[in-house]
Design a protein around this motif. Sequence first.
Motif, short mmCIF file in Angstrom:
data_model
loop_
_atom_site.label_atom_id
_atom_site.label_comp_id
_atom_site.label_asym_id
_atom_site.label_seq_id
_atom_site.Cartn_x
_atom_site.Cartn_y
_atom_site.Cartn_z
N LYS A 49 21.79 -26.28 -35.54
CA LYS A 49 21.62 -27.39 -34.62
C LYS A 49 23.05 -27.82 -34.50
O LYS A 49 23.90 -27.61 -35.45
CB LYS A 49 20.90 -28.53 -34.97
N THR A 152 8.29 -37.84 -26.89
CA THR A 152 8.32 -37.01 -28.03
C THR A 152 8.59 -35.70 -27.41
O THR A 152 8.55 -35.48 -26.24
CB THR A 152 7.28 -37.05 -28.97
N PHE A 153 9.29 -34.84 -28.54
CA PHE A 153 9.67 -33.59 -28.09
C PHE A 153 8.61 -32.37 -28.33
O PHE A 153 7.70 -32.76 -29.17
CB PHE A 153 10.76 -32.97 -28.96
N HIS A 155 7.26 -28.77 -29.85
CA HIS A 155 7.33 -28.10 -30.89
C HIS A 155 6.73 -26.33 -30.37
O HIS A 155 5.74 -26.38 -30.16
CB HIS A 155 6.86 -28.34 -32.24
N ILE A 171 12.59 -26.94 -31.47
CA ILE A 171 12.28 -28.30 -30.86
C ILE A 171 12.87 -28.27 -29.45
O ILE A 171 13.83 -27.91 -29.39
CB ILE A 171 12.53 -29.45 -31.79
N SER A 173 13.16 -29.90 -25.64
CA SER A 173 12.93 -31.37 -24.78
C SER A 173 11.90 -31.20 -23.54
O SER A 173 11.68 -29.95 -23.50
CB SER A 173 14.54 -31.48 -24.05
N LEU A 179 16.65 -28.09 -28.44
CA LEU A 179 17.51 -29.07 -29.49
C LEU A 179 17.71 -28.70 -30.63
O LEU A 179 18.88 -28.92 -31.22
CB LEU A 179 16.77 -30.25 -29.38
N GLU A 180 16.90 -27.87 -31.56
CA GLU A 180 16.94 -27.51 -32.83
C GLU A 180 16.15 -26.32 -33.15
O GLU A 180 15.08 -26.38 -32.55
CB GLU A 180 16.53 -28.76 -33.64
N MET A 278 23.41 -37.58 -31.26
CA MET A 278 22.19 -36.79 -31.35
C MET A 278 22.67 -35.48 -32.45
O MET A 278 23.60 -35.18 -32.50
CB MET A 278 22.00 -35.99 -30.08
N ALA A 281 18.01 -32.34 -32.71
CA ALA A 281 16.79 -33.01 -32.16
C ALA A 281 16.71 -34.62 -32.60
O ALA A 281 15.86 -35.42 -32.07
CB ALA A 281 15.40 -32.35 -32.47
N THR A 282 17.38 -34.86 -33.70
CA THR A 282 17.52 -36.31 -34.28
C THR A 282 18.33 -37.14 -33.58
O THR A 282 19.50 -36.99 -33.54
CB THR A 282 17.78 -36.11 -35.75
N LYS A 299 13.35 -37.77 -34.57
CA LYS A 299 13.26 -36.81 -33.84
C LYS A 299 12.36 -36.97 -32.45
O LYS A 299 11.41 -36.46 -32.28
CB LYS A 299 12.63 -35.28 -34.22
#
Length: 316
Positions: A49, A152-153, A155, A171, A173, A179-180, A278, A281-282, A299
């Motif tokens: 990340k 939410t995102f 997975h 993760i 968007s 994002l991660e 950011m 993802a957090t 997240k």
Amino acid sequence: MKLIGYFILLVAGSLPVFAAENEQAISWLERLSQALQQRNFSTSFVVVKNNQAEPYHWFHGVSSEGVELEILALLNGPRRDKLRKGNIVSYIEPELPPYSVLSTQISGPIPAILSGDIHQLKGHYDFISVGRSRVLGRPAQLVRIVPKDQQTFGHWLWLDQESGLLLKLAIISRKGQLLEQVQFTHLDITESPSESLQQLQATELPKVLDIPKSSQDEKFSWRVNWLPAGFERVKANRHRIPVTKQPVEFMLFNDGLVDVSVYVGTSSDKQRAVEYVMDGATVILNQVVSGFEISVVGKIPTSTAKAIADSIVFTN
């Protein structure tokens, strides 16, 4: 009318396909859960990340008595190990004496629900089996866990076709932005627990902390009036932020897959505009309202964090 009829037939025809993809995805996720509970394995992975990588080593096994054994170790920086024997999890952290708590799960980069009952997510997420690819030199099945709303995102999980274990997690968007990512770098599956786990089995863990139930379920003079669908309060307490030593009131919410933390404390400022950063993802969001500092961490999209923070109402 012909166009409407064609559209109805098109949608109706796609429903069985979606249902089949959903059932196939659930079958894969159930297989992953069983593998994470029953397999003896040693693996390494990196959490990628913000163009940085955090390396971890992860051991899991089951003793001859049927007790799950687990070690999760962060390999960079000061030693941070999490050890589990059955329902006892011990933490080894810098500047703190080792301690244990009662839990059947280790918290970390891999969502705990993946080794639990994935059906808990069905009300708020869709499961889609996408197709096959190759990860870590092994054939892998891609499964997407897709939120049913914008709060939410998503997975994406790549599962080893042979063992059902996780090889990669991303993760994503709602716009498809990565994002991660959790990328596994090696995976060893063995018949018996590793030597490290055998040593853990013979080790006496630190004493379990006696945490009064009242301190885990505090009642405050504020409440959160809005949360995304599926989120419920897990616990609440009062404690001090380790870095600043400032006292805060804390609530933890969870929808089965994602944790969201809310902190409220007094501030020397009367008002302060919203600030956020950011970390992969957090999102970490802070704002000051009427002399109270509100922080939301999780997240989740920044818009979701802002809506949660804005919904807080002070009752006194």
